[in-house]
Each structure stands twice: as structure tokens, then as C-alpha cells.
Design an enzyme around this catalytic site. Structure first.
Site, PDB file in Angstrom:
ATOM      1  N   LYS A   9     -32.534 -17.691  38.059  1.00 23.87           N
ATOM      2  CA  LYS A   9     -31.769 -16.723  37.251  1.00 23.87           C
ATOM      3  C   LYS A   9     -32.172 -16.829  35.772  1.00 23.87           C
ATOM      4  O   LYS A   9     -32.838 -17.793  35.376  1.00 23.87           O
ATOM      5  CB  LYS A   9     -30.282 -16.998  37.439  1.00 23.87           C
ATOM      6  CG  LYS A   9     -29.788 -16.788  38.875  1.00 23.87           C
ATOM      7  CD  LYS A   9     -28.304 -17.089  38.968  1.00 23.87           C
ATOM      8  CE  LYS A   9     -27.769 -16.791  40.356  1.00 23.87           C
ATOM      9  NZ  LYS A   9     -26.291 -16.988  40.416  1.00 23.87           N
ATOM     10  N   ASN A 112     -25.296 -20.698  37.059  1.00 20.51           N
ATOM     11  CA  ASN A 112     -25.675 -21.701  38.069  1.00 20.51           C
ATOM     12  C   ASN A 112     -27.155 -21.637  38.462  1.00 20.51           C
ATOM     13  O   ASN A 112     -27.545 -22.068  39.530  1.00 20.51           O
ATOM     14  CB  ASN A 112     -24.731 -21.648  39.280  1.00 20.51           C
ATOM     15  CG  ASN A 112     -24.755 -20.309  39.979  1.00 20.51           C
ATOM     16  OD1 ASN A 112     -25.519 -19.417  39.611  1.00 20.51           O
ATOM     17  ND2 ASN A 112     -23.929 -20.154  40.990  1.00 20.51           N
ATOM     18  N   HIS A 115     -30.491 -18.350  42.661  1.00 19.77           N
ATOM     19  CA  HIS A 115     -29.949 -17.589  43.778  1.00 19.77           C
ATOM     20  C   HIS A 115     -30.702 -17.955  45.040  1.00 19.77           C
ATOM     21  O   HIS A 115     -31.916 -18.149  45.013  1.00 19.77           O
ATOM     22  CB  HIS A 115     -30.104 -16.075  43.538  1.00 19.77           C
ATOM     23  CG  HIS A 115     -29.808 -15.280  44.774  1.00 19.77           C
ATOM     24  ND1 HIS A 115     -28.528 -14.958  45.164  1.00 19.77           N
ATOM     25  CD2 HIS A 115     -30.624 -14.805  45.756  1.00 19.77           C
ATOM     26  CE1 HIS A 115     -28.572 -14.310  46.320  1.00 19.77           C
ATOM     27  NE2 HIS A 115     -29.834 -14.198  46.701  1.00 19.77           N
TER      28      HIS A 115
HETATM   29  P1  GDP Z   1     -23.917 -17.863  45.690  1.00 22.33           P
HETATM   30  O1  GDP Z   1     -24.359 -17.199  46.970  1.00 22.33           O
HETATM   31  O2  GDP Z   1     -23.708 -19.341  45.850  1.00 22.33           O
HETATM   32  O3  GDP Z   1     -24.833 -17.555  44.533  1.00 22.33           O
HETATM   33  O4  GDP Z   1     -22.460 -17.287  45.334  1.00 22.33           O
HETATM   34  P2  GDP Z   1     -21.830 -15.819  45.537  1.00 22.33           P
HETATM   35  O5  GDP Z   1     -22.728 -14.956  46.359  1.00 22.33           O
HETATM   36  O6  GDP Z   1     -20.440 -16.006  46.013  1.00 22.33           O
HETATM   37  O7  GDP Z   1     -21.748 -15.256  44.049  1.00 22.33           O
HETATM   38  C1  GDP Z   1     -22.909 -14.796  43.408  1.00 22.33           C
HETATM   39  C2  GDP Z   1     -22.937 -15.349  42.005  1.00 22.33           C
HETATM   40  O8  GDP Z   1     -21.813 -14.844  41.293  1.00 22.33           O
HETATM   41  C3  GDP Z   1     -22.822 -16.859  41.900  1.00 22.33           C
HETATM   42  O9  GDP Z   1     -24.059 -17.530  42.071  1.00 22.33           O
HETATM   43  C4  GDP Z   1     -22.275 -17.029  40.502  1.00 22.33           C
HETATM   44  O10 GDP Z   1     -23.313 -16.961  39.527  1.00 22.33           O
HETATM   45  C5  GDP Z   1     -21.385 -15.817  40.353  1.00 22.33           C
HETATM   46  N1  GDP Z   1     -19.992 -16.167  40.648  1.00 22.33           N
HETATM   47  C6  GDP Z   1     -19.438 -16.464  41.851  1.00 22.33           C
HETATM   48  N2  GDP Z   1     -18.137 -16.755  41.744  1.00 22.33           N
HETATM   49  C7  GDP Z   1     -17.860 -16.645  40.404  1.00 22.33           C
HETATM   50  C8  GDP Z   1     -16.668 -16.821  39.638  1.00 22.33           C
HETATM   51  O11 GDP Z   1     -15.614 -17.156  40.143  1.00 22.33           O
HETATM   52  N3  GDP Z   1     -16.792 -16.608  38.289  1.00 22.33           N
HETATM   53  C9  GDP Z   1     -17.962 -16.248  37.709  1.00 22.33           C
HETATM   54  N4  GDP Z   1     -18.000 -16.065  36.376  1.00 22.33           N
HETATM   55  N5  GDP Z   1     -19.094 -16.074  38.389  1.00 22.33           N
HETATM   56  C10 GDP Z   1     -19.041 -16.276  39.726  1.00 22.33           C
HETATM   57 MG    MG Z   2     -24.405 -15.201  47.547  1.00 16.29          MG
END
Ligand code: GDP
Ligand code: MG
Length: 149
Positions: A9, A112, A115
Site C-alpha cells: 500500500k 497496515n 493487501h
Molecule cells: P484486510 O483484508 O486484512 O486488508 O482487511 P479488510 O478487507 O477487512 O479491510 C480492508 C482494509 O481497510 C484494511 O487492510 C485496513 O487498511 C482498512 N480497515 C479495515 N478495518 C478498518 C477500521 O476499522 N478502520 C480503518 N481506519 N481502516 C480499516
Molecule cells: Mg480484505
């Protein structure tokens, strides 16, 4: 053999972590199939994260992901979709174990650094969204016979 979509990212790129992240996939024994360094549009990121469209952070996430360059890759290997997710750690770096990419290299859920596709179905969808078929490179690694029995 499975393929998954991995992207460093904008925060990972700016923090100079592309090399460290590539190294972890290479040394694990996975094979690089495609890679590009791009700044993507907000529209593109909205499609990429379409399943999160009702989440409160969706808009900020898509803006952020298109705010700077990302290093997009396709990696291949046995069971890679699930195993790459284990290498990444949890979505929230605070819940990620030391030894994982997020557990070693970042602290905040909104920054974080990496991806990775969460299912085989999403991996196929994301690879199609980021790469044209002709951008996927087919070759036999000389290490293959020593990685798989
Ligand atoms: P991943 O698959 O582990 O990347 O997580 P998700 O698909 O659930 O979410 C996509 C991305 O959205 C995550 O990698 C984070 O950068 C962001 N994200 C997820 N949950 C949160 C949250 O509660 N707050 C914020 N600010 N960003 C979030
Ligand atoms: Mg995801």
C-alpha cells in the site's frame, strides 16, 4: 497451483518496505508471476474494495489507497491464498503476531502497509482487476523441483 494478489500500500511504499515484503514471499518459496508499480485511481480502488462499501472507513480507505503509488503483484504457490494471509497477520497490526508482516512492520489499522486476497475467488477477481492476461508471466523456476515433492 494457486495465485494470489498482493499489494504494498502507499504507506508501505513510502516507508521503503517493498523490498522487505518481496523478500518474505521470495524466501518462503513463492513465485512472482506479475508486478507493477502504479498510482491507481479512486474509482479503481472503489471496485477493489467494493465488498466494504457500507463500512464507515470505505471512502477514506479508497482515497488513501489512490493517494500514492502501490506495488501490485501476483504470487503463485501451493495453498498461497491462505498462507499469504497468515504471512500478513491480522487486519489490525495490534492483533498481529511478531513474525508476521503487519506484526513486524506497522502499528495502525488504517496504515497496515499490505493487501492480500482473502479467498481464492477474491484472488481471481482482484488479479483480473489489476492485471491484463498478457501481463502475467509464465515460466518454470529452477527451484521448483526443490520446493515441491
Ligand atoms: P484486510 O483484508 O486484512 O486488508 O482487511 P479488510 O478487507 O477487512 O479491510 C480492508 C482494509 O481497510 C484494511 O487492510 C485496513 O487498511 C482498512 N480497515 C479495515 N478495518 C478498518 C477500521 O476499522 N478502520 C480503518 N481506519 N481502516 C480499516
Ligand atoms: Mg480484505
Amino acid at each position: 497451483m494457486e495465485q494470489t494478489f498482493i499489494a504494498v500500500k502507499p504507506d508501505g511504499v513510502q516507508r521503503g518496505l517493498c523490498g522487505e515484503i518481496i523478500k518474505r514471499f521470495e524466501t518462503r518459496g513463492y513465485q512472482l508471476v506479475a508486478a507493477k508499480f502504479v498510482q491507481s485511481s479512486e474509482e479503481h480502488m472503489k471496485s477493489h474494495y467494493a465488498d466494504l462499501k457500507d463500512m464507515p472507513f470505505y471512502s477514506g480507505l479508497c482515497k488513501y489507497m489512490s493517494s500514492g503509488p502501490v506495488f501490485a503483484m501476483v504470487w503463485e504457490g501451493q495453498g498461497i491464498v491462505k498462507l499469504a494471509r497468515m504471512m500478513l497477520g491480522e487486519t489490525n497490526p495490534a492483533d498481529s503476531k511478531p513474525g508476521s508482516i503487519r506484526g513486524d512492520l506497522c502499528v495502525n489499522i488504517g496504515r497496515n502497509i499490505i493487501h492480500g486476497s482473502d479467498t481464492l475467488e477474491n484472488a481471481k477477481r482482484e488479479i483480473g482487476l489489476w492485471f491484463k492476461p498478457e501481463e502475467m508471466v509464465t515460466y518454470t523456476s529452477c527451484a521448483k523441483a526443490f520446493l515441491y515433492e
